[in-house]
Design a protein around this motif. Structure first.
Motif, PDB file in Angstrom:
ATOM      1  N   GLN A 229      84.123 -68.385 -66.643  1.00 39.80           N
ATOM      2  CA  GLN A 229      83.746 -68.890 -65.312  1.00 39.80           C
ATOM      3  C   GLN A 229      82.998 -70.211 -65.440  1.00 39.80           C
ATOM      4  OE1 GLN A 229      81.749 -65.906 -62.877  1.00 39.80           O
ATOM      5  NE2 GLN A 229      80.669 -67.533 -61.815  1.00 39.80           N
ATOM      6  N   LYS A 230      82.066 -70.254 -66.385  1.00 36.67           N
ATOM      7  CA  LYS A 230      81.283 -71.488 -66.588  1.00 36.67           C
ATOM      8  C   LYS A 230      82.193 -72.652 -66.967  1.00 36.67           C
ATOM      9  CE  LYS A 230      76.512 -70.350 -67.736  1.00 36.67           C
ATOM     10  NZ  LYS A 230      76.059 -70.565 -66.381  1.00 36.67           N
ATOM     11  N   PHE A 231      83.188 -72.367 -67.829  1.00 38.77           N
ATOM     12  CA  PHE A 231      84.095 -73.423 -68.274  1.00 38.77           C
ATOM     13  C   PHE A 231      84.862 -74.016 -67.099  1.00 38.77           C
ATOM     14  CE2 PHE A 231      88.561 -74.406 -69.299  1.00 38.77           C
ATOM     15  CZ  PHE A 231      88.361 -75.592 -69.997  1.00 38.77           C
ATOM     16  N   TRP A 232      85.482 -73.166 -66.276  1.00 40.03           N
ATOM     17  CA  TRP A 232      86.315 -73.674 -65.172  1.00 40.03           C
ATOM     18  C   TRP A 232      85.485 -74.435 -64.136  1.00 40.03           C
ATOM     19  CZ3 TRP A 232      91.050 -74.501 -66.029  1.00 40.03           C
ATOM     20  CH2 TRP A 232      91.816 -73.648 -66.835  1.00 40.03           C
ATOM     21  N   LEU A 233      84.304 -73.910 -63.782  1.00 35.61           N
ATOM     22  CA  LEU A 233      83.456 -74.615 -62.798  1.00 35.61           C
ATOM     23  C   LEU A 233      82.940 -75.928 -63.380  1.00 35.61           C
ATOM     24  CD1 LEU A 233      81.522 -71.633 -61.185  1.00 35.61           C
ATOM     25  CD2 LEU A 233      83.149 -73.129 -60.050  1.00 35.61           C
ATOM     26  N   SER A 234      82.603 -75.913 -64.663  1.00 35.27           N
ATOM     27  CA  SER A 234      82.113 -77.139 -65.314  1.00 35.27           C
ATOM     28  C   SER A 234      83.223 -78.176 -65.391  1.00 35.27           C
ATOM     29  CB  SER A 234      81.591 -76.827 -66.720  1.00 35.27           C
ATOM     30  OG  SER A 234      80.502 -75.942 -66.639  1.00 35.27           O
ATOM     31  N   LEU A 235      84.459 -77.715 -65.601  1.00 34.46           N
ATOM     32  CA  LEU A 235      85.603 -78.637 -65.660  1.00 34.46           C
ATOM     33  C   LEU A 235      85.780 -79.342 -64.316  1.00 34.46           C
ATOM     34  CD1 LEU A 235      87.985 -79.692 -67.383  1.00 34.46           C
ATOM     35  CD2 LEU A 235      89.365 -77.820 -66.471  1.00 34.46           C
ATOM     36  N   VAL A 236      85.627 -78.577 -63.233  1.00 35.10           N
ATOM     37  CA  VAL A 236      85.736 -79.155 -61.876  1.00 35.10           C
ATOM     38  C   VAL A 236      84.668 -80.230 -61.683  1.00 35.10           C
ATOM     39  CG1 VAL A 236      85.456 -78.629 -59.409  1.00 35.10           C
ATOM     40  CG2 VAL A 236      86.824 -77.118 -60.863  1.00 35.10           C
ATOM     41  N   LEU A 237      83.452 -79.969 -62.167  1.00 34.27           N
ATOM     42  CA  LEU A 237      82.351 -80.957 -62.050  1.00 34.27           C
ATOM     43  C   LEU A 237      82.588 -82.155 -62.972  1.00 34.27           C
ATOM     44  CD1 LEU A 237      79.346 -78.447 -62.157  1.00 34.27           C
ATOM     45  CD2 LEU A 237      79.977 -79.821 -60.173  1.00 34.27           C
ATOM     46  N   ALA A 238      83.196 -81.891 -64.139  1.00 32.08           N
ATOM     47  CA  ALA A 238      83.339 -82.949 -65.150  1.00 32.08           C
ATOM     48  C   ALA A 238      84.434 -83.960 -64.812  1.00 32.08           C
ATOM     49  CB  ALA A 238      83.623 -82.314 -66.514  1.00 32.08           C
TER      50      ALA A 238
END
Length: 683
Positions: free
Chosen positions: A41-50
């Protein structure tokens, strides 16, 4: 888990909870993922922010063709980067805090240093550019990509290596929820297990699980202790004998005086041994953590030296920028993927070869193994006391007839041999003859009458006394495997024999030969009796063996071998093997064994085939090779990049351009990924 289960667990193992805080700290070094929340979950949300950050901020000062900016885009980047730093970076920041608390900085500390320096320096850069009119390079691009790639690496690793499930719960499930207690008036009452105290009197009926440790006050039965002690055949228990909580009562009703519950019981003591052994073993450090630890110290020293040197050579802003570049370059993206990608690849290869890898350190430590301890029951043997052969010794009586006669006498007998024979007849669909006047002859066997014929089942000693002889070739292979042989006599003529024992797995001999070929010494440990152990060891050509062992005995032998400098693997399947599996350098559980053993192990053989251990050893060798190569690619460029970023060649006009550093970083990440994909094992 139901309320009843959790209550039962609290009662049975409440002393174990005291260690939870301690063991969490111990586990931190072994597997960061245990306390870091949901990486996926952290990876996908962080990817959206990145993604917007990557599109709107330069890569180490270099504008990329696809990038763009607009009025106020700097503010958008700042807000997104701040959320990303505190949300996506949280696992690394809390992991670093734990590593520093344990005085062992490693991968988490290195990542935390890289992202913290990138964020706070970029914050300073934003203030300087927006409000002071300076032009200071920011590292938002590096911050975003570093967090996303490191999260991806940890997610891949977590996905690949299954987390151990709760062994305490599995132990609690071995005990029944309710028991039948007899009060002072002799009345039976069903009560919850948590209400049972030492000194209580319980009734345990046929087929029930033994609720506590105790002593038999009345009755006899055959008890199956294979799950808890490893004894392969049922154990006959009579008045005055001890019983163990978690074993299974056979066909008799027994009255038991409770001698141990909760933390004083056998199972709780086994669990305590497992925990202590795991805590000891978690001090083993992963290869990547060792590399990360060195990189952290190198970067820290290089960064400080760089700052001081450039402060004298130039000015504060330039000294600061050089130091920050060193810190960020020291935490390469490739390092976050170097090991997880290899682990993901080797885990999938392992699964295809009957192996479930639960602890990544097992792959890294297997290349040093020089000794392997094998539990006998269930590992080298099938683990069930069963018919291994039937022979007719008379031309006019076939094997089916032999079984009908033997079954006629054994049908009502109450001992492990009879149980094994009757189960075999049932599986074969053979109905025994009807026998009359069956009686037990002490020290000899059974005798009775079938259709007017005198039928006897006797042991080897009685056969000798009757001056009857059997061809040596007929019995050699059964004797070699430590089987129990019974002889059938019809009207004083030797007519047949039946052998019972724990069958040696057909692949065991080839497996042991393959181990010796690799320079690994096999040794056998068993809770079974000395005679059975000696026969199996002799048949398999094992020189070192230890019999009649309790769990602490097995664990002590493993601990002693480790103290002598051996790198030890342990292979087992029972609760009695759990402490040894946890203590050994690598614990390998047989998939058909108990859940508690599986939870204590680093590797599980899903097909219960010991020969799969050879696949594991070969895979571990190849995996370590790839890990070392990837660590060189992932961290090796730092050997060049850190000094250049620090400016050692500045006097001759060569300073590593941050953009070149970024390109090198990307290149090493690609090489690491491709290299991991080439991992394979030759059959």
């Amino acid at each position: 888990m139901s309320k009843k289960d959790s209550k039962k667990m609290d009662h049975s193992h409440h002393n174990m909870n005291d260690h939870s805080e301690h063991s969490e700290k111990e586990m931190a070094g072994m597997d960061h993922s245990m306390h870091m929340g949901n990486f996926k979950q952290k990876f996908w949300l962080s990817l959206v922010l990145a993604i917007p950050i990557v599109l709107m901020s330069p890569m180490m000062g270099m504008e990329l063709p696809f990038q763009f900016t607009f009025n106020g885009s700097e503010w958008v980047v700042l807000v997104l980067a701040t959320i990303l730093f505190f949300y996506g970076g949280q696992p690394f920041l809390s992991g670093a805090k734990m590593e520093l608390k344990m005085k062992s900085p490693a991968m988490m500390t290195l990542i935390a240093m890289g992202i913290s320096v990138a964020y706070f320096y970029s914050l300073y850069s934003f203030v300087a550019n927006e409000f002071l009119g300076d032009h200071v390079m920011n590292f938002f691009w590096e911050l975003a990509t570093l967090i996303v790639i490191m999260l991806l690496g940890h997610w891949i690793e977590m996905n690949a290596v299954s987390n151990a499930s709760d062994a305490l719960q599995k132990l609690a499930e071995l005990l029944p929820d309710e028991v039948t207690r007899i009060d002072e008036n002799g009345k039976e009452k069903r009560v919850s297990l948590q209400d049972v105290r030492e000194g209580d009197h319980l009734i345990v009926r046929a087929g029930d699980k033994m609720p506590t440790d105790g002593v038999i006050e009345k009755g006899t039965s055959t008890v199956d202790e294979s799950a808890v002690t490893g004894e392969s055949r049922g154990v006959v228990k009579k008045v005055g004998d001890k019983v163990i909580g978690g074993s299974v009562n056979g066909n008799g009703t027994i009255y038991v005086l409770v001698t141990g519950t909760g933390e004083s019981g056998y199972l709780a003591k086994v669990m305590e041994m497992v925990r202590n052994a795991q805590a000891e073993k978690s001090k083993l450090e992963a290869l990547s953590d060792t590399v990360a630890k060195w990189l952290f110290y190198v970067a820290l020293v290089a960064g400080i030296v760089t700052f001081v040197a450039w402060l004298f050579l130039a000015d504060l802003p330039q000294a600061l920028e050089r130091m920050v570049t060193v810190f960020i370059i020291a935490c390469p993206h490739a390092l976050g993927l170097a090991i997880p990608l290899v682990i993901a690849r080797s885990t999938s290869i392992a699964a295809k070869n009957g192996l479930l890898l639960k602890n990544r350190n097992a792959l890294e430590n297997a290349h040093r193994l020089d000794m392997i301890f094998l539990d006998k029951t269930g590992t080298l043997t099938q683990g069930t006391f069963t018919v291994t052969g039937v022979e007719s010794l008379k031309t006019d009586v076939d094997e089916q007839e032999i079984l009908r006669y033997i079954g006629s006498l054994e049908a009502n007998a109450n001992h492990p041999i009879a149980t094994g024979i009757m189960k075999y007849l049932k599986d074969q669909g053979i109905s025994p003859y009807k026998a009359e006047e069956v009686k037990n002859v002490t020290g000899v066997g059974l005798e009775g009458e079938v259709d007017g014929k005198k039928v006897q089942i006797i042991n080897a000693k009685a056969l000798e006394e009757l001056d009857l002889h059997v061809e040596k070739s007929k019995i050699t292979r059964y004797q070699e495997q430590g089987n129990t042989i019974s002889y059938l006599i019809i009207d004083n003529e030797l007519s047949g024999l039946i052998a019972l024992g724990d069958k040696i797995k057909p692949e065991a001999k080839a497996f042991l030969a393959a181990l010796r070929e690799r320079g690994i010494i096999p040794a056998m440990l068993t809770g079974d009796n000395e005679e059975a152990a000696a026969n199996v060891a002799k048949y398999l050509g094992i020189d070192q063996y230890y019999a009649a062992l309790l769990p602490d005995g097995k664990e002590k032998i493993i601990a002693q071998a480790i103290n002598e400098g051996h790198q030890v693997a342990m292979v087992g399947d029972g609760i009695n093997d759990a402490p040894s599996l946890a203590r050994a350098t690598i614990g390998i559980a047989i998939g058909a064994g108990t859940d508690v053993a599986i939870d204590s192990a680093d590797v599980v053989l899903t097909n219960s085939n010991p020969h799969d251990i050879i696949h594991f050893l070969d895979l571990a060798k190849q995996t370590r090779k790839k890990m070392v190569q990837n660590l060189w690619w992932g961290a090796g460029y730092n050997i060049v990049a850190i000094p250049l970023a620090a400016g050692v060649l500045a006097p001759i006009g060569i300073i590593l351009d941050p953009a070149v550093g970024a390109v090198l970083m990307s290149l090493s990440t690609v090489i690491v990924a491709l290299n991991a994909m080439t991992l394979k094992i030759r059959k």
